[in-house]
Design an enzyme around this catalytic site. Sequence first.
Site, short mmCIF file in Angstrom:
data_model
loop_
_atom_site.label_atom_id
_atom_site.label_comp_id
_atom_site.label_asym_id
_atom_site.label_seq_id
_atom_site.Cartn_x
_atom_site.Cartn_y
_atom_site.Cartn_z
CB SER A 91 4.57 9.84 11.63
OG SER A 91 3.73 9.94 10.49
N GLY A 112 -5.32 7.68 5.53
CA GLY A 112 -4.48 8.67 6.20
C GLY A 112 -3.22 8.94 5.41
NE ARG A 162 -2.72 -2.15 8.42
CZ ARG A 162 -2.43 -2.50 7.17
NH1 ARG A 162 -2.51 -3.75 6.79
NH2 ARG A 162 -2.03 -1.60 6.29
NE ARG A 200 -5.40 -0.39 13.07
CZ ARG A 200 -4.74 -0.19 11.93
NH1 ARG A 200 -3.43 -0.05 11.93
NH2 ARG A 200 -5.40 -0.17 10.80
CG ASP A 214 0.40 -0.24 9.50
OD1 ASP A 214 -0.04 0.57 10.33
OD2 ASP A 214 0.80 0.09 8.37
CE LYS A 218 -2.90 0.48 3.63
NZ LYS A 218 -2.71 1.75 4.36
CB SER A 219 3.81 2.26 2.02
OG SER A 219 3.23 2.12 3.28
NE ARG A 258 -5.90 7.73 11.06
CZ ARG A 258 -5.19 6.96 10.24
NH1 ARG A 258 -5.73 6.47 9.15
NH2 ARG A 258 -3.93 6.67 10.52
C1 S3P Z 1 2.39 4.62 6.31
C2 S3P Z 1 2.90 4.98 7.53
C3 S3P Z 1 2.35 4.51 8.81
C4 S3P Z 1 1.44 3.31 8.63
C5 S3P Z 1 0.50 3.47 7.47
C6 S3P Z 1 1.26 3.68 6.18
C7 S3P Z 1 3.00 5.18 5.09
O1 S3P Z 1 1.60 5.55 9.39
O2 S3P Z 1 0.72 3.06 9.82
O3 S3P Z 1 -0.34 2.35 7.33
O4 S3P Z 1 2.72 4.66 3.97
O5 S3P Z 1 3.78 6.12 5.20
P1 S3P Z 1 2.27 6.68 10.33
O6 S3P Z 1 3.16 7.52 9.51
O7 S3P Z 1 1.10 7.47 10.87
O8 S3P Z 1 2.98 5.91 11.41
#
Ligand code: S3P
Length: 436
Positions: A170, A98, A390, A349, A318, A25-26, A126
């Site tokens: 983050s 997010g 999740r 969570r 995650d 996903k990222s 959020r």
């Molecule tokens: C992500 C960063 C994480 C993760 C999210 C994906 C990303 O969040 O929990 O599912 O793709 O950069 P945070 O940056 O809020 O920790």
Amino acid sequence: MSDRLDWESRAGKPLQGSLRVPGDKSVSHRSLMLGALAEGRSHVRGFLEGEDTRATAAVLAQLGVRIETPADGERVIHGVGLHGLRGTKQTLDCGNTGTGMRLLAGLLAGQTFDSTLIGDESLSKRPMRRVTEPLAQMGAEIDTRDGLPPLQVRGGQALRGIRYTLPVASAQVKSALLLAGLYAEGETEVIEPHPTRDYTERMLAAFGWPITFAPGSARLSGGHALRATDVDVPADFSSAAFFMVAACIVPGSELRLLSVGLNPRRTGLLHALRLMGADIRVENEHESGGEPVGDLIVRHAPLHGIELPEALVPDMIDELPVLFIAAAVAAGPTVIRGAAELRVKESDRIATMAAGMRAVGVAIEETPDGALIQGGTLNGGTVVSHGDHRIAMSFAVAGLLAQGVIRINDCANVATSFPGFLELANGCGFALAQAG
Ligand code: S3P
């Protein structure tokens, strides 16, 4: 939000076979954004066909980027160049994501036009100050509703680079600042007390943007260009995680998970499960698109509880919900600390997992930044996922060892990150069904 959907999970067969979970996903989000801002055509393979990544693609299309889908899991992005996005009066809907909203906030802060980012009910709760405050230090103007979405991004601001130390671990905040930094005068530097996933840094380098990075820091200057680049997206470690834990806990299991992304900032769960006694081998390790990738061979092994080293938490942020399930069936107690960030994910969570685990007979004590979980047996019962993908998949794994049926309410959002989970799970031995 998608339509209401409930699941029932019950004991199945030992888990067997080989499978490839959907794309990361990222990496998928970032490939869309950098592909859009690049000059030329980028071909993305292994793209995650999830609601989250599709939401980001739809936003970029609203901003004038042509994105083709030649086949499932592929995108061809016709980049418009760093200054080629077109503004729109329509709101830009990030849905549940997010990552989409926070990264786009950084990207849009550098444009000449105004934009409004909105999200679904969960995303609308959020916290966004973590991105809007440092972006404001760079000269961005972004209004929120008391720190929450919608985000009104005012264009036409002259951004300047800053040196910023992240108060929370983050990758989303780091990435938002780096994307704004592409448009800023001078140098943008992000310092991380706890290193997080570095996909933005790696992909910027692959797209030809000069960037210096190492675990804990990243630095770039504005005023360069991105060159279109093809991207091979690895299978998502976070999606593989459900199958890893499932194969660890169900006697007689042996699963091979193919071509999983093994970026060291993502593999905390692998280390945690090994500390608990898991039998997981990595084979066929290689590089794909600049990312370490390999097959994970997971065999059942008796697990015991651990004190989770806090240093592992950012590398498995995650995966903690599914670790809770491993802890619930392990011998002895497991202690998790330093994970307060879990409270501001798609749901709280810690609270959602604690309530669900109690509903199926697990002794769990919630703490502000983690939990104390007493390993034992799982009963049947009804758990509420609060629309958190999740959480839903974690309890689907729990059902494999439960004494009765676990009913999981509100599973439609599994489609945000893992379309086809139910079919893939049932194909290797789960007994998961839509509830009537
Ligand atoms: C992500 C960063 C994480 C993760 C999210 C994906 C990303 O969040 O929990 O599912 O793709 O950069 P945070 O940056 O809020 O920790």
